[in-house]
Write an enzyme that holds these catalytic residues in place. Structure first.
Site, mmCIF file in Angstrom:
data_model
loop_
_atom_site.group_PDB
_atom_site.id
_atom_site.type_symbol
_atom_site.label_atom_id
_atom_site.label_comp_id
_atom_site.label_asym_id
_atom_site.label_seq_id
_atom_site.Cartn_x
_atom_site.Cartn_y
_atom_site.Cartn_z
ATOM 1 C CB THR A 15 -1.589 1.500 13.511
ATOM 2 O OG1 THR A 15 -0.854 1.047 12.382
ATOM 3 C CG2 THR A 15 -0.616 2.012 14.544
ATOM 4 C CG ASP A 57 -1.538 -4.341 8.255
ATOM 5 O OD1 ASP A 57 -1.960 -3.628 7.319
ATOM 6 O OD2 ASP A 57 -0.479 -4.107 8.849
ATOM 7 C CB SER A 58 -6.425 -1.738 6.715
ATOM 8 O OG SER A 58 -5.518 -0.778 6.254
ATOM 9 C CB THR A 89 -3.790 4.800 8.010
ATOM 10 O OG1 THR A 89 -2.541 4.104 8.038
ATOM 11 C CG2 THR A 89 -4.083 5.404 9.369
ATOM 12 C CG ASP A 90 -1.495 0.622 5.149
ATOM 13 O OD1 ASP A 90 -0.992 1.739 5.390
ATOM 14 O OD2 ASP A 90 -0.924 -0.444 5.420
ATOM 15 C CE LYS A 160 -0.678 5.574 5.437
ATOM 16 N NZ LYS A 160 -0.461 4.368 6.217
ATOM 17 C CE1 TYR A 279 -1.906 19.512 -23.955
ATOM 18 C CE2 TYR A 279 -3.443 19.242 -22.130
ATOM 19 C CZ TYR A 279 -2.353 19.883 -22.700
ATOM 20 O OH TYR A 279 -1.710 20.883 -22.030
HETATM 21 N N1 ASP Z 1 -0.659 -1.224 8.073
HETATM 22 C C1 ASP Z 1 -1.558 -0.527 8.980
HETATM 23 C C2 ASP Z 1 -2.985 -0.785 8.509
HETATM 24 O O1 ASP Z 1 -3.418 -0.187 7.562
HETATM 25 C C3 ASP Z 1 -1.238 0.934 8.986
HETATM 26 C C4 ASP Z 1 -2.099 1.776 9.896
HETATM 27 O O2 ASP Z 1 -3.065 1.368 10.466
HETATM 28 O O3 ASP Z 1 -1.745 2.971 10.047
HETATM 29 O O4 ASP Z 1 -3.653 -1.593 9.076
#
Ligand code: ASP
Length: 334
Positions: A15, A57-58, A89-90, A160, A279
């Site tokens: 982004t 786009d990541s 961010t992804d 994230k 457990y």
């Molecule tokens: N879809 C975008 C990416 O990861 C989202 C972002 O950058 O916030 O490239």
């Protein structure tokens, strides 16, 4: 430092370098120089060079980007005081974990950052995040860090956690390395610069699967993943619990590990650690050969398993390397 610090900004997309297309969707800019033209203040903080590595786009990121990025930074290590990677961010947390593992004994900081709102939109966080990232990249720390919102986060601890909050990425299972407010306040001593030569280990085996257990999960899921992959990260319930009765997944784990396919179990909770002796549902998976991820995030565990399998396929080595903390990805051990 009498001269201005030199910082290399590597762009990968996300982004922070996107604009709105006529159909309303966000797509990467063709010209990543926008980072400098939209944020001219960066040049007051440091001498900046730009190096485009990708423009995606990541969500479209593939693991082959990580060795490219690591090599590009490692080659240029002597020429700069610090590095900033502009990233979506992804999948930023995966890339942060990969860079932390691939370049160890760091003499300089590598900072990843991005934005929730593109630079051209009102209220963008891209300006602040880039400015703070260049500040951190020019500082005296030596670690792979994510700078986002009000946090400076150790790379393998980043996750994230929000598609809504401006604090999209947060530090998991550890305090942030620093807090950003009127100034940058470090929590304790950040990792010191190493006098050794930076250690580049970019080999990867990307053929690793990750999957959550869920009510109704059938053993065939694990059997299929084990037949088609060299390793599996399994997000167990709670402290690493795996169904062990009814549609038990334990025989499938046992069969996979007996064939040399490591199964790493982390928790699908966002806070806490595996504690598989607690457990029967954890103990049974351990007895079947599962490797506990302790408090590693699933992202760090996945990337680490790829990185280890790039170096060895020997199950005992994989297990001992998985349980060693190389760069703080397991808390309190390194
Ligand atoms: N879809 C975008 C990416 O990861 C989202 C972002 O950058 O916030 O490239």
């Amino acid at each position: 430092m009498d001269r201005k610090p030199r910082v290399l900004v590597l762009t990968t997309g996300g982004t922070i370098t996107m604009m709105r297309h006529s159909d309303g969707t966000l797509v990467p800019y063709r010209e990543t120089g926008v980072l400098l033209s939209r944020i001219p203040e960066l040049r007051q903080l440091a001498e900046i060079d730009l190096l485009p590595i990708a423009n995606i786009d990541s969500s479209n990121l593939e693991p082959s980007l990580w060795p490219d990025l690591a090599r590009a930074i490692h080659e240029r290590m002597p020429d700069y005081d610090g590095f900033v990677v502009a990233h979506g961010t992804d999948t930023m947390s995966y890339t942060a974990a990969a860079l932390a593992l691939m370049i160890q004994e760091l003499p300089k900081p590598i900072v990843l950052t991005g934005a929730q709102i593109p630079l051209d939109d009102i209220g963008t966080d891209g300006h602040c995040n880039m400015i703070n990232s260049v500040r951190v990249a020019a500082s005296d720390v030596a670690e792979v860090l994510v700078v986002f919102g009000t946090q400076v986060i150790s790379g393998p601890r980043a996750k994230k956690t929000s598609v809504f909050d401006m604090q999209a990425i947060t530090s998991m299972n550890a305090r942030p390395v620093a807090e950003i407010g009127l100034s940058i306040k470090w929590n304790g001593h950040p990792r010191a610069r190493s006098r050794k030569k930076p250690l580049l280990q970019p080999s990867l085996d990307p053929n690793v699967a990750m999957c959550s257990v869920y009510p109704g999960c059938r053993p065939e899921v694990i059997e299929h993943l084990a037949a088609t992959h060299h390793g599996i990260v399994l997000e167990g319930y709670g402290a690493g619990h795996i169904p062990s009765a009814g549609m038990s997944l334990i025989p499938a784990i046992h069969a996979a590990t007996a064939r040399g396919v490591p199964i790493v179990v982390c928790t699908q909770c966002i806070i806490g650690s595996t504690q598989m002796e607690l457990y029967h549902v954890g103990r049974a998976a351990l007895d079947a050969g599962a490797i506990p991820a302790m408090d590693m995030t699933p992202e760090a565990a996945l990337v680490k398993l790829m990185w280890i399998l790039g170096q060895t396929k020997d199950l005992r080595n994989v297990e001992s390397m998985m349980q060693k903390s190389f760069v703080g990805e397991i808390r309190g051990i390194s």
